[in-house]
Design an enzyme around this catalytic site. Sequence first.
Site, PDB file in Angstrom:
ATOM      1  N   GLU A 300       0.643  -1.697  -0.413  1.00  0.00           N
ATOM      2  CA  GLU A 300       0.232  -0.229  -0.405  1.00  0.00           C
ATOM      3  C   GLU A 300       0.679   0.884   0.386  1.00  0.00           C
ATOM      4  O   GLU A 300       0.348   2.295   0.728  1.00  0.00           O
ATOM      5  CB  GLU A 300      -0.885   0.223   1.395  1.00  0.00           C
ATOM      6  CG  GLU A 300      -2.155  -1.378   1.267  1.00  0.00           C
ATOM      7  CD  GLU A 300      -2.591  -1.491   2.143  1.00  0.00           C
ATOM      8  OE1 GLU A 300      -4.114  -1.732   1.903  1.00  0.00           O
ATOM      9  OE2 GLU A 300      -2.842  -0.361   3.398  1.00  0.00           O
ATOM     10  N   ASP A 379      -8.574  -8.885   3.961  1.00  0.00           N
ATOM     11  CA  ASP A 379      -8.443  -8.003   4.824  1.00  0.00           C
ATOM     12  C   ASP A 379      -9.612  -7.260   6.104  1.00  0.00           C
ATOM     13  O   ASP A 379     -10.243  -6.855   5.947  1.00  0.00           O
ATOM     14  CB  ASP A 379      -8.404  -6.008   4.144  1.00  0.00           C
ATOM     15  CG  ASP A 379      -7.911  -5.084   5.233  1.00  0.00           C
ATOM     16  OD1 ASP A 379      -7.133  -5.571   5.909  1.00  0.00           O
ATOM     17  OD2 ASP A 379      -7.671  -4.168   4.556  1.00  0.00           O
ATOM     18  N   GLU A 407     -12.412  -2.287  12.037  1.00  0.00           N
ATOM     19  CA  GLU A 407     -12.762  -1.823  10.945  1.00  0.00           C
ATOM     20  C   GLU A 407     -13.772  -1.937   9.829  1.00  0.00           C
ATOM     21  O   GLU A 407     -14.550  -0.749   9.552  1.00  0.00           O
ATOM     22  CB  GLU A 407     -11.323  -1.784   9.559  1.00  0.00           C
ATOM     23  CG  GLU A 407     -11.102  -0.934   9.048  1.00  0.00           C
ATOM     24  CD  GLU A 407      -9.276  -1.624   8.130  1.00  0.00           C
ATOM     25  OE1 GLU A 407      -9.623  -1.029   7.159  1.00  0.00           O
ATOM     26  OE2 GLU A 407      -8.884  -2.368   8.790  1.00  0.00           O
TER      27      GLU A 407
END
Length: 693
Positions: A300, A379, A407
Amino acid sequence: MSEKENGKQAAGYDAWLGTLEGTGKGTIEGAGAWFGTVIVNEQHEVIESARAEWCKAAEELYGIQPSVSQTAGEGASGLLLGTFGSSALLDEALGPDASSAVTGPEGFLIRADRERRRIAVGAKTPAGVLYGVFHLLRLLRTGAVPEELNAVENPVNGLRMINQWDNMDGSIERGYAGKSIFYENNRITENLDRIRDYARLLASTGINAIAINNVNVHRYETMLLTKEYLPDVAKIAAVFRAYAIKLFLSINYASPLEIGGLSTADPLDPNVRAWWKSTAADVYAAIPDFGGFLVKADSENRPGPFTYGRDHADGSNMLAEALQPYGGLVIWRCFVYNCKQDWRDRQTDRARAAYDHFMPLDGRFLDNVILQIKNGPMDFQVREPVSPLFGGLEATNQVIEFQITQEYTGQQRHLCYLVPQWKEVLDFDTYAKGEGSPVKRIVDGSMFGSRHSGFAAVSNIGDDTNWTGHLLAQANLYGFGRLAWNPELSAEEISREWIRQTFGAEEQVVRTVMGMLMDSWSIYESYTAPLGVGWMVNPDHHYGPNVDGYEYSKWGTYHFADCHGIGVDRTVATGTGYTAQYKGRNAEVYESPADCPDELLLFFHHVPYTHRLHSGKTVIQHIYNTHFEGVERADGLKEAWAGLAGSLPDELHGQVAERLAHQAVHAREWRDIINTYFYRKSGIADEQGRTIY
């Protein structure tokens, strides 16, 4: 308890280490004899922490202020604390088999003597003594009586680690409970009291390591390695040291360029290697028991060895050589994939990436390198398969990475108890050595004889008074530590422990909260992304429904819904070939749409909306049903909690009631957006004729 302490407890600050009014007091006959004296003759800061924890709890639980003595006669009562061999009295109380029962350096033994009214807590190391005292308090808070105490515990996993994603400006990446307790205004905080209280919470569950800054290391965090910041880092390390927790730092792979004055970060460049060795020497001069480096590289847009045509083994081994003289570890994250994918490309598969990158390197990493592998290949979704790297890698140290911070599971505004999900992952059979090769035996190091192994997780705390924003989200933090210590504990056992320590033993409270926790993961899954397809969230902040939010993006997170069907074809026969990364029966089951578990169908297969699941329902009807049911079940959480009004302090009850009310409303938003999207996409009506917009 002082008015200030009462206020903190009512707000949830003391978490599972607090004591609600009236709980425990007067419930044990002769409590003064059992708990009135602490006998300990060792001078060690961790043992001092153990003694202090006992004295604090004895006062809160039983109204006793214990006296502390270094010596006592043969018939002495009270609590005996220490390491084996530290006193003849302790060794006699523990019995001749004590050292053989405690097999590891962090294990402990608790034995009670009914006649003398004394309890002995012994271990091979001060850390074991601390864990023993916390376990003793856990037993007492959950209803044990002193005369029946006889326990031996050895942690299953060597590394039990928390990763803070805190930034030095005070923000927390994926933080949902306020600001950082470590940093403000690009400096390390001078207020160590809150950090000390956090260390207490972590140590009470068996956590023994913490990385205190975000894996996405920015400008100021890069400078934590410098002599300007190391003295303040050392102060934080000292706080955690007193609770047997080693401090780690997340490092910027490009540090030699950004703070070292070099023109390269090539891991094979002699000057770069020398710079890291010099930096490691500076760190260990400031923090002699420093744990090591946590690294996110080539991921990333983070810098890494790929820039120089090197691989992950080259990069991690260079750092490992710098840390080797001090016993330090390099924890290297396997979250590496192409984050600039063309959405038109149907063959590049993000799910494949970690396996494709790291399997060819198996056996090339130095012994003090540990690969940190996310529990799933994508993820931290509410549902995804287990990463095939577990069971693939056989000659490399590895730890499993979970995400306590929610998240993608409601961001601590929704209730989602994650321990049942983690249990499913740990119990998953990889077939690495044939049937009976679960993930938990890989990450504890026993299956392949790994020297370093264990658990890591992304923290969910901030400076909110109750630590986690949603009071019930404390159960995830507590549960992670307990599961890392002993993966055989059930999700029900862990939830019961947490509830009784946090809210007391009233049966209606225990039964109600436990039911809410145990149902919450399936409730959240039911009204969000269906059948393992994942995502369907708003980009960037990842909160709330947006079915096509990432569908045409660079991140590789697609569902490929069209007017005919939905799902990602990851088969060998017609898709990306991802199913071949699994071993044994798993590869066969995932390859076949007829055999694939319903809950993962759309992760592995693109199927028509009319495809029938094992449940007998079509895919489209399953989507409609679960989203309508999810709203009803979210309402049920709100109603169940409302029934506890008056049984809990008003402030505690009000905190959770507010979050559950929000969840009930937000579940409707999820339901209506998801159902409407797929009704318009498929043109197939709900069999039950319910309102779809």
